[in-house]
Design a protein around this motif. Structure first.
Motif, mmCIF file in Angstrom:
data_model
loop_
_atom_site.group_PDB
_atom_site.id
_atom_site.type_symbol
_atom_site.label_atom_id
_atom_site.label_comp_id
_atom_site.label_asym_id
_atom_site.label_seq_id
_atom_site.Cartn_x
_atom_site.Cartn_y
_atom_site.Cartn_z
ATOM 1 N N GLU A 44 14.987 66.857 73.761
ATOM 2 C CA GLU A 44 13.771 67.464 74.329
ATOM 3 C C GLU A 44 12.589 66.506 74.248
ATOM 4 N N GLN A 45 12.438 65.845 73.121
ATOM 5 C CA GLN A 45 11.317 64.935 72.906
ATOM 6 C C GLN A 45 11.638 63.493 73.282
ATOM 7 N N ASN A 46 12.927 63.136 73.217
ATOM 8 C CA ASN A 46 13.347 61.749 73.435
ATOM 9 C C ASN A 46 14.552 61.690 74.378
ATOM 10 N N PRO A 47 14.380 62.016 75.641
ATOM 11 C CA PRO A 47 15.533 62.097 76.546
ATOM 12 C C PRO A 47 16.209 60.760 76.834
ATOM 13 N N LEU A 48 15.566 59.657 76.539
ATOM 14 C CA LEU A 48 16.175 58.355 76.796
ATOM 15 C C LEU A 48 16.742 57.708 75.538
ATOM 16 N N ILE A 49 16.865 58.477 74.466
ATOM 17 C CA ILE A 49 17.313 57.929 73.189
ATOM 18 C C ILE A 49 18.780 57.496 73.223
ATOM 19 N N GLY A 50 19.581 58.117 74.054
ATOM 20 C CA GLY A 50 20.997 57.779 74.123
ATOM 21 C C GLY A 50 21.238 56.423 74.765
ATOM 22 N N ARG A 51 22.371 55.839 74.446
ATOM 23 C CA ARG A 51 22.711 54.535 75.017
ATOM 24 C C ARG A 51 23.151 54.709 76.471
ATOM 25 N N PRO A 52 22.857 53.719 77.301
ATOM 26 C CA PRO A 52 23.261 53.801 78.709
ATOM 27 C C PRO A 52 24.779 53.874 78.847
ATOM 28 N N ALA A 53 25.220 54.693 79.790
ATOM 29 C CA ALA A 53 26.638 54.821 80.125
ATOM 30 C C ALA A 53 26.766 54.621 81.639
ATOM 31 N N GLU A 54 27.942 54.778 82.159
ATOM 32 C CA GLU A 54 28.171 54.512 83.580
ATOM 33 C C GLU A 54 27.483 55.529 84.491
#
Length: 98
Positions: A44-54
């Motif tokens: 909710e606060q950090n939607p880009l925290i995950g590592r990039p995937a395909e």
């Protein structure tokens, strides 16, 4: 604050995870399940925290080792929505087609 939406298939993922925990008699499975939900709330606060995937998707790493899971999601900034597409154990070979 981004809104989190779960794909209908995530229910099947949760069922599979809970069945696995019950089969292996994991102590306090509700706590493990709660850890997954708490980690998803971070999006909710950090939607880009995950590592990039395909294909523009991202992966959120949740926990580690035998307590580790991965959440596959897509963030749409123009709508400020995180679509959680799948959740699996880090030890599983991959996601089902999503």
């Amino acid at each position: 604050m981004a809104r989190i939406e779960l794909a209908p298939e995530v229910t099947e993922d949760f069922d599979r995870i809970l069945d696995h925990l019950a089969t292996h008699q994991v102590e306090n499975p509700s706590q493990r399940f709660g850890e997954i939900i708490t980690a998803l709330d971070v999006l909710e606060q950090n939607p880009l925290i995950g590592r990039p995937a395909e294909n523009g998707k991202r992966e959120l790493v949740i926990g580690r080792r035998s307590r580790g899971y991965l959440a596959l999601y897509r963030y749409l900034p123009e709508m400020d929505i995180v679509f959680v597409l799948a959740i699996r154990s880090q030890r599983e070979a991959g996601y089902s087609e999503r």
